[in-house]
Motif scaffolding. Structure first.
Motif, short mmCIF file in Angstrom:
data_model
loop_
_atom_site.label_atom_id
_atom_site.label_comp_id
_atom_site.label_asym_id
_atom_site.label_seq_id
_atom_site.Cartn_x
_atom_site.Cartn_y
_atom_site.Cartn_z
N LEU A 119 88.22 60.83 94.72
CA LEU A 119 89.44 61.20 93.83
C LEU A 119 90.14 59.94 93.85
CD1 LEU A 119 91.28 62.94 91.94
CD2 LEU A 119 92.19 63.74 93.99
N ASP A 120 90.53 59.20 92.47
CA ASP A 120 91.20 58.04 92.43
C ASP A 120 92.71 58.88 91.84
OD1 ASP A 120 93.19 55.90 92.04
OD2 ASP A 120 91.82 55.15 90.27
N LEU A 121 93.81 59.30 92.83
CA LEU A 121 94.94 60.00 92.45
C LEU A 121 95.91 59.24 92.12
CD1 LEU A 121 95.98 62.84 92.38
CD2 LEU A 121 96.74 62.50 94.72
N CYS A 122 96.83 59.37 90.97
CA CYS A 122 97.79 58.54 90.31
C CYS A 122 96.91 57.14 89.63
CB CYS A 122 98.76 58.05 91.43
SG CYS A 122 99.66 59.29 92.30
N ALA A 123 95.96 57.60 88.82
CA ALA A 123 94.99 56.47 88.44
C ALA A 123 95.47 55.59 87.83
CB ALA A 123 93.76 57.33 88.18
N GLY A 124 96.58 55.82 86.99
CA GLY A 124 97.04 54.57 85.92
C GLY A 124 95.95 54.29 84.99
N SER A 125 95.46 52.91 85.06
CA SER A 125 94.29 52.46 84.31
C SER A 125 92.93 52.99 84.62
CB SER A 125 94.37 50.99 84.24
OG SER A 125 94.25 50.39 85.46
N GLY A 126 93.07 53.35 85.81
CA GLY A 126 91.81 53.96 86.41
C GLY A 126 90.96 52.82 87.26
N CYS A 127 91.62 51.66 87.43
CA CYS A 127 91.08 50.39 88.05
C CYS A 127 90.55 50.84 89.30
CB CYS A 127 92.14 49.36 88.12
SG CYS A 127 93.46 49.67 89.26
#
Length: 289
Positions: A119-127
């Motif tokens: 999980l990328d949490l607080c992903a923003g751009s998804g970078c």
């Protein structure tokens, strides 16, 4: 008087240096590529040629906006991060080299695992999550982001990077407990808002005036998201799973304390290339044998 591409490039480089831009040469080239529709190789080949009036006007418009402080990444509409070219716009933070340290820690944790749920949490751009997916073929990554406009950028970048088989985006509030469908992760990576509220007004104008405050504001002391995620999202990790945070340059000790308070084990911090403690991580207890 007609100008060659080289004339435009040299004028821009001089102007950008004059305003203190360290990467003036790179930015001048990228703005000229954007205005002309040429890639870097084509531009180098065509430097002696005269630019059309339309190209020159587009270029000077972009340069003027840059000289007023607008970040070059937003002018280009894309930015490179960990080998990927990503869509960016004022709805998301611009990916920064500091954040590559978080990606590297994630890749190191996953390298011996054939499959993993991430999980990328607080992903923003998804970078962060997309860099993990690109470098760890067995990873199945969810880009968790609350802000709808940023979530749209996440989805664009999944498609742009050709990672639709490995990654998906989901609307997630990091300040609230995880829904049942977001459980059993081997790894949670989180680069949350971490600037103390009152410090935002003192940020560099290129950040303060252009990047989204919702992705910067970490509450009164900058630690609001660390407290919430460490407490509420621990249940989303498998036994022996890892939670890894990016932190501000002076926050590592405080975030280590937050992880310790909530029972995480093997807590450690990692330096970024600028010699700042940039990543703090801890793991959940393994299942008893």
């Amino acid at each position: 008087m007609p100008a060659t591409y080289n004339d435009l490039y040299l004028d821009a480089r001089k102007a950008l240096k004059g305003m203190g831009v360290e990467a003036a040469q790179l930015e001048a080239r990228e703005l000229l590529c954007a205005a002309s529709g040429k890639d870097r190789t084509q531009l180098i080949h065509d430097l002696p040629l005269y630019a059309s009036d339309g190209v020159e006007q587009r270029f000077r418009d972009l340069l003027e906006r840059r000289l007023r402080g607008e970040p070059v990444a937003y002018l280009l509409g894309e930015w490179e991060f960990y080998g990927l070219t990503l869509d960016v716009c004022p709805d998301v933070l611009i990916p920064r080299p500091d954040t590559e340290t978080l990606v590297e820690r994630g890749i190191l944790f996953l390298r011996d695992r054939e499959e993993a749920r991430v999980l990328d949490l607080c992903a923003g751009s998804g970078c962060v999550g997309l860099a993990i997916a690109d470098n760890c073929p067995g990873a199945r990554v969810i880009l968790g982001e609350w802000w709808p406009d940023a979530l749209r950028v996440c989805r664009q970048n999944i498609r742009r990077c050709g990672l639709t088989e490995q990654a998906q985006a989901a609307q997630v509030d990091a300040l609230e407990p995880p829904p049942r469908v977001l459980r059993d992760f081997e790894l949670i990576l989180c680069n949350p808002p971490y600037i103390p509220t009152l410090e935002i007004a003192r940020l560099d104008p290129s950040v303060r005036d252009y990047e989204p405050h919702i992705a910067l504001d970490g509450g009164e002391d900058g630690l609001k998201f660390y407290r919430a995620v460490a407490k509420k999202w621990k249940r989303a990790l498998k036994p022996g799973g890892k939670l890894a945070f990016e932190v501000g340059y002076d926050q590592a000790q405080a975030v280590e304390g937050i992880l310790r308070e909530h029972g995480y084990q093997n807590i450690q911090s990692t330096l970024d290339p600028g010699m700042h403690w940039r990543v703090v991580e801890g793991s959940t207890e393994e299942n008893p044998a």
